[in-house]
Design a protein around this motif. Structure first.
Motif, short mmCIF file in Angstrom:
data_model
loop_
_atom_site.label_atom_id
_atom_site.label_comp_id
_atom_site.label_asym_id
_atom_site.label_seq_id
_atom_site.Cartn_x
_atom_site.Cartn_y
_atom_site.Cartn_z
N UNK A 146 0.87 -1.18 0.00
CA UNK A 146 0.00 0.00 0.00
C UNK A 146 0.90 1.23 0.00
N UNK A 147 0.80 2.02 -1.07
CA UNK A 147 1.70 3.16 -1.25
C UNK A 147 0.88 4.46 -1.23
N UNK A 148 1.09 5.25 -0.21
CA UNK A 148 0.43 6.56 -0.10
C UNK A 148 1.22 7.59 -0.90
N UNK A 149 0.48 8.43 -1.63
CA UNK A 149 1.10 9.55 -2.34
C UNK A 149 0.26 10.78 -2.06
N UNK A 150 0.78 11.69 -1.24
CA UNK A 150 -0.05 12.85 -0.93
C UNK A 150 0.67 13.90 -0.11
N UNK A 151 0.08 15.12 -0.05
CA UNK A 151 0.71 16.25 0.62
C UNK A 151 0.49 16.25 2.13
N UNK A 152 1.29 17.05 2.80
CA UNK A 152 1.17 17.27 4.24
C UNK A 152 0.93 18.76 4.47
N UNK A 153 -0.13 19.05 5.23
CA UNK A 153 -0.48 20.42 5.62
C UNK A 153 -0.82 20.44 7.10
N UNK A 154 -0.79 21.61 7.75
CA UNK A 154 -1.39 21.71 9.08
C UNK A 154 -2.85 21.27 9.01
N UNK A 155 -3.30 20.54 10.04
CA UNK A 155 -4.64 19.95 9.98
C UNK A 155 -5.37 20.11 11.32
N UNK A 156 -6.66 20.41 11.22
CA UNK A 156 -7.47 20.76 12.39
C UNK A 156 -7.79 19.59 13.30
N UNK A 157 -7.75 18.36 12.80
CA UNK A 157 -8.12 17.20 13.62
C UNK A 157 -6.90 16.45 14.12
N UNK A 158 -5.88 16.31 13.27
CA UNK A 158 -4.76 15.42 13.59
C UNK A 158 -3.47 16.19 13.86
N UNK A 159 -3.42 17.49 13.58
CA UNK A 159 -2.22 18.30 13.78
C UNK A 159 -1.56 18.65 12.47
N UNK A 160 -1.09 17.63 11.76
CA UNK A 160 -0.62 17.74 10.38
C UNK A 160 -1.22 16.57 9.61
N UNK A 161 -1.69 16.84 8.40
CA UNK A 161 -2.30 15.80 7.58
C UNK A 161 -1.23 14.88 7.00
N UNK A 162 -1.68 13.88 6.24
CA UNK A 162 -0.74 13.02 5.52
C UNK A 162 -0.33 11.78 6.28
N UNK A 163 0.54 11.00 5.67
CA UNK A 163 1.03 9.77 6.27
C UNK A 163 -0.11 8.78 6.47
N UNK A 164 -0.20 8.22 7.67
CA UNK A 164 -1.21 7.21 7.96
C UNK A 164 -2.64 7.75 7.93
N UNK A 165 -2.77 9.07 7.88
CA UNK A 165 -4.12 9.64 7.75
C UNK A 165 -4.76 9.26 6.41
N UNK A 166 -3.97 8.86 5.44
CA UNK A 166 -4.54 8.38 4.18
C UNK A 166 -5.22 7.02 4.35
N UNK A 167 -4.87 6.30 5.41
CA UNK A 167 -5.58 5.06 5.74
C UNK A 167 -6.79 5.35 6.62
N UNK A 168 -6.59 6.19 7.61
CA UNK A 168 -7.66 6.54 8.56
C UNK A 168 -7.68 8.05 8.75
N UNK A 169 -8.69 8.75 8.24
CA UNK A 169 -9.94 8.25 7.70
C UNK A 169 -9.95 8.01 6.19
N UNK A 170 -8.84 8.26 5.48
CA UNK A 170 -8.84 8.23 4.02
C UNK A 170 -9.54 7.04 3.41
N UNK A 171 -9.19 5.82 3.87
CA UNK A 171 -9.85 4.62 3.34
C UNK A 171 -10.38 3.77 4.50
N UNK A 172 -10.73 4.43 5.61
CA UNK A 172 -11.17 3.73 6.80
C UNK A 172 -12.68 3.70 6.96
N UNK A 173 -13.12 2.99 8.00
CA UNK A 173 -14.54 2.87 8.31
C UNK A 173 -15.03 3.99 9.22
N UNK A 174 -16.35 4.08 9.40
CA UNK A 174 -16.92 5.23 10.12
C UNK A 174 -16.63 5.26 11.61
#
Length: 412
Positions: A146-174
């Protein structure tokens, strides 16, 4: 102001991809996980460079769009996102399968395990204690890497977006999505955005550690004009960490004094308030107590395609409006409640009286009646002259022409 960080040329980007360790991909079935169109990223260049360098070595390469709960994209929209025209799609990329994440289809979700009460209590610093099932898109079973390709920005929920956030919530369950979004809301946007080590990031990383497939990530740091400042490859944790360090230098603007009024202009890629809320999240720290934040988005006519009906029932409120009436709201999706608090910002709720710290006004295609019903202010966008807000920082007025990706902070 952010540092002036050099940008990479297309040639340098291709040279970087050429240097990727090809042994990681030999014989592998690779699932490439990418953001949707609500994130700034030069995906056509990146995908082309990646495809040329990696596809000859792997058994297969397919794409999954990390929608979270955003609306699905058509095949042609995904192709355009990747820089593939219709002719190329038929001739050169006919073997490429492209999928949307389907968070709301239980049959498309795979349960990896459960975060226990003890684990969630420890990860959340005692703020929440409950069992949370960890589910992910079941298509991962068909791949080795599983290869994530994506940017990192400051983020309101997690601190900084990107990385494992592409799995959760990116392709995760509710369930996992609702859990950690509400955890972020309890900490508050102002307390978490632009902070690298957060309880929510720990939850995301813990959930991702349950994935049996090999995980790798290509993280990037990009300006709002699509200038690319950094690329990192490695585990999602290491690649994200390096990108977050650079993002903190590129994406954070600092001011000595707060502003009494901010005109926060939403770019066209924010086509519903669910994502245009970023125009508040990123600006909240520099709005003065009692000040006004105007989300200027004449093109926007939807609260949320997915969650709009629920948001209209709940409205936009400060955190304590919900926590002090928890029995009334606990059965709503916690991700919706979290979004509500993030758009409304900080404030108090005492003796039945809600006092937001900031007035949030919508100047969009959403009607005045709807704005009042959801507890936001309204202005007709036709009455706003954007240029009249320019060059007035000394007066306490700030114009942000493309809002939502840079974080604005006070120096103290």
């Amino acid at each position: 102001m952010p540092e002036s960080i050099p940008s990479l040329s297309p040639f340098q980007v291709r040279e970087w991809f050429n240097a990727l360790p090809k042994d990681d991909f030999v014989g592998q079935r690779v699932l490439l996980i990418v953001p949707d169109a609500t994130r700034t990223a030069p995906l056509p260049l990146l995908f082309d460079a990646l495809f040329r360098e990696v596809r000859p070595h792997c058994q297969s390469l397919d794409v999954l769009v990390a929608l979270g709960t955003h609306p699905p994209m058509s095949d042609s929209q995904i192709a355009r996102l990747l820089g593939i025209d219709d002719d190329e799609r038929r001739r050169l990329f006919y073997q490429l399968q492209a999928f949307n994440h389907e968070w709301d289809r239980p049959e498309r979700l795979l349960t990896l395990g459960t975060l226990t009460k003890q684990e969630t209590e420890e990860l959340s610093g005692g703020l929440l204690s409950l069992e949370v099932p960890v589910q992910i898109n079941s298509r991962i079973k068909d791949y080795d890497l599983l290869l994530v390709l994506g940017p990192v920005f400051p983020h309101e929920v997690v601190g900084f977006s990107g990385g494992n956030k592409y799995f959760f919530p990116g392709i995760g369950g509710p369930e996992i999505l609702n859990f950690f979004h509400w955890l972020g809301a309890l900490i508050t946007n102002a307390g978490i955005i632009g902070v690298k080590d957060t309880p929510v990031r720990r939850v995301v990383d813990a959930a991702a550690s349950m994935i049996p497939q090999t995980r790798r990530a290509i993280t990037l740091v990009v300006s709002s004009d699509n200038s690319l400042h950094g690329l990192y490859y490695g585990t999602p944790e290491s690649a994200w960490s390096n990108a977050a360090d650079l993002s903190s230098r590129v994406h954070i603007k600092r001011y000595d004094r707060p502003f009494k009024q901010v005109l926060s202009c939403a770019p066209p890629m924010y086509d519903e308030l669910w994502v245009a809320g970023k125009c508040m999240y990123k600006m909240e720290p520099v709005v003065a107590d009692g000040g006004e934040l105007i989300i200027y988005a004449p093109h926007l006519h939807e609260i949320s395609v997915t969650h709009g009906k629920l948001i209209e029932q709940v409205g936009y409120h400060v955190r304590d409006y919900f926590t002090k009436q928890w029995d009334r709201f606990k059965d709503y999706p916690w991700g919706v409640l979290a979004h509500s608090t993030h758009v409304r910002g900080g404030g108090t709720y005492e003796n039945g009286v809600e006092k937001p710290r900031v007035q949030v006004t919508l100047a969009s295609g959403i009607p005045e009646e709807t704005c009042r019903r959801i507890n936001l202010g309204y202005r007709d966008p036709k009455t706003i002259d954007v240029e009249s807000f320019a060059n007035r920082e000394d007066e306490g007025v700030l114009l942000v022409r493309k809002s939502g990706e840079y974080l604005y902070r006070l120096n103290q």
